[in-house]
Design a protein around this motif. Structure first.
Motif, PDB file in Angstrom:
ATOM      1  N   LYS A 124       3.565  -1.423   8.358  1.00 15.69           N
ATOM      2  CA  LYS A 124       4.123  -2.284   7.303  1.00 15.69           C
ATOM      3  C   LYS A 124       3.328  -2.117   6.016  1.00 15.69           C
ATOM      4  O   LYS A 124       3.876  -2.021   4.935  1.00 15.69           O
ATOM      5  N   CYS A 125       2.019  -2.124   6.133  1.00 14.80           N
ATOM      6  CA  CYS A 125       1.176  -1.827   4.978  1.00 14.80           C
ATOM      7  C   CYS A 125      -0.070  -1.118   5.474  1.00 14.80           C
ATOM      8  O   CYS A 125      -0.362  -1.131   6.672  1.00 14.80           O
ATOM      9  N   TRP A 126      -0.771  -0.479   4.554  1.00 14.21           N
ATOM     10  CA  TRP A 126      -1.922   0.301   4.982  1.00 14.21           C
ATOM     11  C   TRP A 126      -2.953   0.353   3.885  1.00 14.21           C
ATOM     12  O   TRP A 126      -2.655   0.095   2.717  1.00 14.21           O
ATOM     13  N   VAL A 127      -4.161   0.699   4.284  1.00 12.15           N
ATOM     14  CA  VAL A 127      -5.264   0.587   3.334  1.00 12.15           C
ATOM     15  C   VAL A 127      -6.311   1.652   3.636  1.00 12.15           C
ATOM     16  O   VAL A 127      -6.530   2.025   4.784  1.00 12.15           O
ATOM     17  N   MET A 128      -6.883   2.154   2.572  1.00  8.74           N
ATOM     18  CA  MET A 128      -7.970   3.105   2.723  1.00  8.74           C
ATOM     19  C   MET A 128      -9.213   2.562   2.043  1.00  8.74           C
ATOM     20  O   MET A 128      -9.152   2.118   0.896  1.00  8.74           O
ATOM     21  N   PHE A 129     -10.328   2.576   2.765  1.00  8.83           N
ATOM     22  CA  PHE A 129     -11.603   2.115   2.238  1.00  8.83           C
ATOM     23  C   PHE A 129     -12.474   3.338   1.976  1.00  8.83           C
ATOM     24  O   PHE A 129     -12.764   4.102   2.901  1.00  8.83           O
ATOM     25  N   VAL A 130     -12.880   3.520   0.730  1.00  8.21           N
ATOM     26  CA  VAL A 130     -13.679   4.696   0.381  1.00  8.21           C
ATOM     27  C   VAL A 130     -14.965   4.251  -0.311  1.00  8.21           C
ATOM     28  O   VAL A 130     -14.921   3.589  -1.356  1.00  8.21           O
ATOM     29  N   GLU A 131     -16.077   4.634   0.275  1.00  5.60           N
ATOM     30  CA  GLU A 131     -17.371   4.260  -0.304  1.00  5.60           C
ATOM     31  C   GLU A 131     -17.628   5.072  -1.562  1.00  5.60           C
ATOM     32  O   GLU A 131     -17.432   6.283  -1.586  1.00  5.60           O
ATOM     33  N   ASN A 132     -18.066   4.371  -2.619  1.00 10.91           N
ATOM     34  CA  ASN A 132     -18.327   5.031  -3.891  1.00 10.91           C
ATOM     35  C   ASN A 132     -19.535   4.374  -4.529  1.00 10.91           C
ATOM     36  O   ASN A 132     -19.481   3.226  -4.944  1.00 10.91           O
ATOM     37  N   LYS A 133     -20.626   5.104  -4.598  1.00 14.68           N
ATOM     38  CA  LYS A 133     -21.895   4.574  -5.109  1.00 14.68           C
ATOM     39  C   LYS A 133     -22.253   3.266  -4.387  1.00 14.68           C
ATOM     40  O   LYS A 133     -22.373   3.250  -3.177  1.00 14.68           O
ATOM     41  N   GLU A 134     -22.365   2.164  -5.159  1.00 17.11           N
ATOM     42  CA  GLU A 134     -22.812   0.920  -4.534  1.00 17.11           C
ATOM     43  C   GLU A 134     -21.653   0.036  -4.063  1.00 17.11           C
ATOM     44  O   GLU A 134     -21.865  -1.089  -3.628  1.00 17.11           O
ATOM     45  N   GLU A 135     -20.426   0.523  -4.216  1.00 18.20           N
ATOM     46  CA  GLU A 135     -19.292  -0.316  -3.832  1.00 18.20           C
ATOM     47  C   GLU A 135     -18.308   0.443  -2.954  1.00 18.20           C
ATOM     48  O   GLU A 135     -18.459   1.650  -2.738  1.00 18.20           O
ATOM     49  N   ILE A 136     -17.305  -0.280  -2.476  1.00 14.98           N
ATOM     50  CA  ILE A 136     -16.286   0.341  -1.632  1.00 14.98           C
ATOM     51  C   ILE A 136     -14.933   0.118  -2.288  1.00 14.98           C
ATOM     52  O   ILE A 136     -14.528  -1.020  -2.531  1.00 14.98           O
ATOM     53  N   ARG A 137     -14.276   1.220  -2.622  1.00 16.80           N
ATOM     54  CA  ARG A 137     -12.955   1.113  -3.248  1.00 16.80           C
ATOM     55  C   ARG A 137     -11.906   0.941  -2.174  1.00 16.80           C
ATOM     56  O   ARG A 137     -11.923   1.603  -1.147  1.00 16.80           O
ATOM     57  N   VAL A 138     -10.959   0.064  -2.477  1.00 14.90           N
ATOM     58  CA  VAL A 138      -9.923  -0.276  -1.511  1.00 14.90           C
ATOM     59  C   VAL A 138      -8.575   0.085  -2.119  1.00 14.90           C
ATOM     60  O   VAL A 138      -8.236  -0.389  -3.204  1.00 14.90           O
ATOM     61  N   ARG A 139      -7.836   0.949  -1.438  1.00 19.22           N
ATOM     62  CA  ARG A 139      -6.486   1.285  -1.911  1.00 19.22           C
ATOM     63  C   ARG A 139      -5.490   0.760  -0.898  1.00 19.22           C
ATOM     64  O   ARG A 139      -5.573   1.097   0.279  1.00 19.22           O
ATOM     65  N   ILE A 140      -4.555  -0.050  -1.369  1.00 17.19           N
ATOM     66  CA  ILE A 140      -3.605  -0.697  -0.458  1.00 17.19           C
ATOM     67  C   ILE A 140      -2.184  -0.290  -0.833  1.00 17.19           C
ATOM     68  O   ILE A 140      -1.831  -0.259  -2.011  1.00 17.19           O
ATOM     69  N   ARG A 141      -1.394   0.024   0.168  1.00 15.20           N
ATOM     70  CA  ARG A 141       0.011   0.375  -0.047  1.00 15.20           C
ATOM     71  C   ARG A 141       0.871  -0.407   0.938  1.00 15.20           C
ATOM     72  O   ARG A 141       0.396  -0.791   2.000  1.00 15.20           O
ATOM     73  N   SER A 142       2.154  -0.612   0.590  1.00 18.27           N
ATOM     74  CA  SER A 142       3.005  -1.424   1.449  1.00 18.27           C
ATOM     75  C   SER A 142       4.441  -0.936   1.447  1.00 18.27           C
ATOM     76  O   SER A 142       4.917  -0.343   0.485  1.00 18.27           O
ATOM     77  N   LYS A 143       5.119  -1.196   2.553  1.00 21.07           N
ATOM     78  CA  LYS A 143       6.559  -0.929   2.643  1.00 21.07           C
ATOM     79  C   LYS A 143       7.355  -2.223   2.608  1.00 21.07           C
ATOM     80  O   LYS A 143       8.560  -2.208   2.804  1.00 21.07           O
ATOM     81  N   GLY A 144       6.700  -3.346   2.418  1.00 23.15           N
ATOM     82  CA  GLY A 144       7.426  -4.617   2.430  1.00 23.15           C
ATOM     83  C   GLY A 144       6.548  -5.817   2.100  1.00 23.15           C
ATOM     84  O   GLY A 144       6.804  -6.517   1.123  1.00 23.15           O
ATOM     85  N   PRO A 145       5.496  -6.073   2.883  1.00 21.91           N
ATOM     86  CA  PRO A 145       4.640  -7.237   2.581  1.00 21.91           C
ATOM     87  C   PRO A 145       4.040  -7.113   1.171  1.00 21.91           C
ATOM     88  O   PRO A 145       3.639  -6.015   0.767  1.00 21.91           O
ATOM     89  N   VAL A 146       4.002  -8.227   0.458  1.00 26.37           N
ATOM     90  CA  VAL A 146       3.427  -8.220  -0.896  1.00 26.37           C
ATOM     91  C   VAL A 146       1.900  -8.212  -0.774  1.00 26.37           C
ATOM     92  O   VAL A 146       1.313  -9.134  -0.198  1.00 26.37           O
ATOM     93  N   ILE A 147       1.273  -7.165  -1.329  1.00 29.05           N
ATOM     94  CA  ILE A 147      -0.165  -7.005  -1.084  1.00 29.05           C
ATOM     95  C   ILE A 147      -1.035  -7.197  -2.341  1.00 29.05           C
ATOM     96  O   ILE A 147      -2.249  -7.252  -2.234  1.00 29.05           O
TER      97      ILE A 147
END
Ligand SMILES: [Mn+2]
Length: 322
Positions: free
Chosen positions: A251-274
């Motif tokens: 339904k929705c999905w997310v990728m967590f990518v570490e970058n320097k001192e933080e973690i970037r979060v990319r979220i995508r969805s096919k329906g649920p509002v994210i």
């Protein structure tokens, strides 16, 4: 209020200005660069006497679209600044964008930060590049083959090659008119969808490490060690977010990518509002495509829990599946 009512006054500003800067968001995608460089091309052909600069950092993969220019702060005095595809001030690329005399925003993201004096914001349009085509039509400014190539690149990028639901009948009409200029779509796709071996192998890792919750939330964690193993940048890794979107039951999905001192979060969805979830974690964006930032891997579990909640409340309409 009609979103496009300022179109004529923007034309007046353009015609009155001697110096025009065109900015867009940091870490540009094809829509940011396509709208920026496409608009520059259009304005230069109509107004060869004006100084028209494109400003911001470049990403190596998109250098085929064009070049940015070097600018100095003094040049902004009395200048018109057009800021494209950028919802909030923090995302503007280039330090002097807000130093101009007149600031205009043209964007299709939700208007969270009305930083400009004049703006056109329309979230129903697929891309800022599509908006530039509409504006050129309203202004009666011609779009040549090179501008068409750039704007088409932006539309292709933001619609995921016309697959996302933001690709409307109007988007196809506009794309058709750009194609009609004789643009080289083979060249475009060859550049836009090329992958180097390291990224391809990282993609293999991503596909091997997809987790899916009972609620239909997919997630992948990419930490610094993984990036090092595959000699990949956080940007290259983040771009793989859609590589497992075809997974059944997602339904929705997310990728967590570490970058320097933080973690970037990319979220995508096919329906649920994210995007409401993204907003809680220093982010935001579209209802179906958002980004956020977290500081620790413990927070990753909180993001997944929040997504489980919105996914749990969502079911696909029966007729949508057929
Ligand atoms: Mn865009």
């Amino acid at each position: 209020m009609w979103a496009w009512q300022k179109a004529d006054s923007i034309k007046t500003e353009i015609e009155a200005a001697d110096t025009i800067f065109i900015h867009r968001h940091v870490r540009p995608d094809p829509d940011a660069l396509g709208s920026q460089l496409g608009l520059q091309r259009i304005l230069k052909s109509v107004h060869p006497d004006k100084k028209i600069y494109v400003v911001g950092g470049m990403v190596p993969d998109l250098e085929f679209l064009g070049k940015m220019e070097h600018v100095e702060e003094e040049m902004y005095k009395d200048a018109l600044v057009l800021i494209l595809d950028t919802a909030n001030q923090e995302r503007i690329d280039g330090p002097y964008a807000l130093k101009g005399k007149t600031i205009i925003k043209i964007d299709h993201h939700p208007d969270e930060d009305p930083y400009a004096m004049t703006q056109i914001v329309d979230t129903t349009v697929s891309s800022t590049s599509e908006m530039i085509v509409e504006l050129a039509n309203i202004w009666d400014y011609p779009i040549d083959q090179e501008a068409a190539f750039l704007l088409y690149a932006g539309i292709v990028g933001d619609t995921g090659r016309f697959q996302f639901r933001n690709a409307t009948a109007r988007t196809f009409e506009i794309a058709s008119r750009l194609i009609d200029k004789g643009i080289d779509t083979n060249k475009l796709y060859r550049h836009m969808y090329k992958t180097n071996l390291a990224t391809l192998q990282l993609q293999g890792y991503v596909l091997q490490h997809v987790n899916v919750t009972e609620e239909g939330v997919g997630y992948v964690k990419i930490d610094k060690d993984v990036l090092r193993t595959f000699h990949a940048s956080p940007e290259a890794a983040s771009q793989l977010v859609n590589s497992f979107s075809g997974l059944e039951g997602l339904k929705c999905w997310v990728m967590f990518v570490e970058n320097k001192e933080e973690i970037r979060v990319r979220i995508r969805s096919k329906g649920p509002v994210i995007n409401e979830v993204a907003k809680r974690y220093r982010g935001g964006g579209h209802p179906m495509a958002s980004g956020a930032t977290i500081d620790t891997w413990e927070e990753m579990d909180d993001v997944i829990a929040a997504l489980n909640e919105v996914a749990g409340e969502f079911t696909f309409e029966e007729n949508e599946e057929s």
